[in-house]
Design a protein around this motif. Structure first.
Motif, PDB file in Angstrom:
ATOM      1  N   THR A   1       0.850  -1.181   0.000  1.00 44.27           N
ATOM      2  CA  THR A   1       0.000   0.000   0.000  1.00 44.27           C
ATOM      3  C   THR A   1       0.885   1.229   0.000  1.00 44.27           C
ATOM      4  O   THR A   1       2.057   1.171   0.359  1.00 44.27           O
ATOM      5  CB  THR A   1      -0.916   0.040   1.235  1.00 44.27           C
ATOM      6  N   THR A   2       0.330   2.330  -0.394  1.00 45.77           N
ATOM      7  CA  THR A   2       1.092   3.572  -0.396  1.00 45.77           C
ATOM      8  C   THR A   2       1.022   4.218   0.978  1.00 45.77           C
ATOM      9  O   THR A   2       0.154   3.899   1.797  1.00 45.77           O
ATOM     10  CB  THR A   2       0.521   4.557  -1.435  1.00 45.77           C
ATOM     11  N   TYR A   3       1.931   5.134   1.214  1.00 51.61           N
ATOM     12  CA  TYR A   3       1.924   5.871   2.476  1.00 51.61           C
ATOM     13  C   TYR A   3       0.596   6.596   2.662  1.00 51.61           C
ATOM     14  O   TYR A   3       0.042   6.617   3.752  1.00 51.61           O
ATOM     15  CB  TYR A   3       3.091   6.873   2.507  1.00 51.61           C
ATOM     16  N   GLN A   4       0.073   7.169   1.583  1.00 52.24           N
ATOM     17  CA  GLN A   4      -1.179   7.914   1.671  1.00 52.24           C
ATOM     18  C   GLN A   4      -2.322   7.002   2.116  1.00 52.24           C
ATOM     19  O   GLN A   4      -3.132   7.377   2.937  1.00 52.24           O
ATOM     20  CB  GLN A   4      -1.511   8.571   0.323  1.00 52.24           C
ATOM     21  N   ASN A   5      -2.380   5.781   1.572  1.00 49.05           N
ATOM     22  CA  ASN A   5      -3.408   4.827   1.996  1.00 49.05           C
ATOM     23  C   ASN A   5      -3.251   4.451   3.459  1.00 49.05           C
ATOM     24  O   ASN A   5      -4.220   4.397   4.198  1.00 49.05           O
ATOM     25  CB  ASN A   5      -3.363   3.558   1.140  1.00 49.05           C
ATOM     26  N   ASP A   6      -2.021   4.154   3.874  1.00 49.92           N
ATOM     27  CA  ASP A   6      -1.774   3.780   5.262  1.00 49.92           C
ATOM     28  C   ASP A   6      -2.111   4.930   6.204  1.00 49.92           C
ATOM     29  O   ASP A   6      -2.641   4.713   7.283  1.00 49.92           O
ATOM     30  CB  ASP A   6      -0.320   3.364   5.472  1.00 49.92           C
ATOM     31  N   LYS A   7      -1.770   6.125   5.783  1.00 48.99           N
ATOM     32  CA  LYS A   7      -1.983   7.306   6.616  1.00 48.99           C
ATOM     33  C   LYS A   7      -3.467   7.496   6.920  1.00 48.99           C
ATOM     34  O   LYS A   7      -3.839   7.892   8.013  1.00 48.99           O
ATOM     35  CB  LYS A   7      -1.426   8.535   5.886  1.00 48.99           C
ATOM     36  N   SER A   8      -4.318   7.212   5.951  1.00 48.93           N
ATOM     37  CA  SER A   8      -5.744   7.451   6.147  1.00 48.93           C
ATOM     38  C   SER A   8      -6.525   6.178   6.487  1.00 48.93           C
ATOM     39  O   SER A   8      -7.734   6.205   6.556  1.00 48.93           O
ATOM     40  CB  SER A   8      -6.334   8.097   4.897  1.00 48.93           C
TER      41      SER A   8
ATOM     42  N   GLU B   1      -6.717   4.360   9.248  1.00 46.67           N
ATOM     43  CA  GLU B   1      -7.296   4.257  10.589  1.00 46.67           C
ATOM     44  C   GLU B   1      -7.177   5.599  11.290  1.00 46.67           C
ATOM     45  O   GLU B   1      -6.145   5.927  11.851  1.00 46.67           O
ATOM     46  CB  GLU B   1      -6.595   3.164  11.384  1.00 46.67           C
ATOM     47  N   LYS B   2      -8.235   6.363  11.270  1.00 48.01           N
ATOM     48  CA  LYS B   2      -8.244   7.658  11.946  1.00 48.01           C
ATOM     49  C   LYS B   2      -8.530   7.455  13.435  1.00 48.01           C
ATOM     50  O   LYS B   2      -9.149   6.460  13.822  1.00 48.01           O
ATOM     51  CB  LYS B   2      -9.299   8.555  11.318  1.00 48.01           C
ATOM     52  N   PRO B   3      -8.082   8.387  14.276  1.00 47.34           N
ATOM     53  CA  PRO B   3      -8.331   8.256  15.714  1.00 47.34           C
ATOM     54  C   PRO B   3      -9.813   8.075  16.066  1.00 47.34           C
ATOM     55  O   PRO B   3     -10.141   7.279  16.952  1.00 47.34           O
ATOM     56  CB  PRO B   3      -7.780   9.562  16.291  1.00 47.34           C
TER      57      PRO B   3
END
Length: 88
Positions: free
Chosen positions: A16-23, A25-27
């Motif tokens: 996965t891309t960083y952008q996908n991982d970043k979004s 699981e939001k708090p």
């Protein structure tokens, strides 16, 4: 059986891309998951506490403390695991 293994291998090795991982699981999602899981866990604690003590007030007190402390611990557990790249 072989097809199942092939599918599992493909899913396990997908990048996965960083952008996908970043979004991913939001708090707020972690909070919602923590609350829903704690409701289930607290009902279990309430029932077990009542069976062991025979006192509803004591069982409710135990379940209330359990709900708060474990929800907080679960939230931080989820946030820590969200930072770990292993298994993604």
């Amino acid at each position: 059986m072989i097809v199942d293994q092939m599918i599992l291998d493909k899913v396990a090795t997908q990048k996965t891309t960083y952008q996908n991982d970043k979004s991913s699981e939001k708090p707020i999602r972690s909070i919602a998951k923590a609350v829903s899981w704690r409701v289930i866990g607290t009902l279990d604690t309430l029932i077990v506490s009542y069976i062991l003590t025979g006192e509803l007030v004591l069982a409710t007190s135990i379940a209330s403390v359990d709900f708060i402390t474990k929800m907080i611990l679960y939230f931080f557990h989820e946030r820590i695991w969200n930072r770990i790249k292993w298994g993604r």
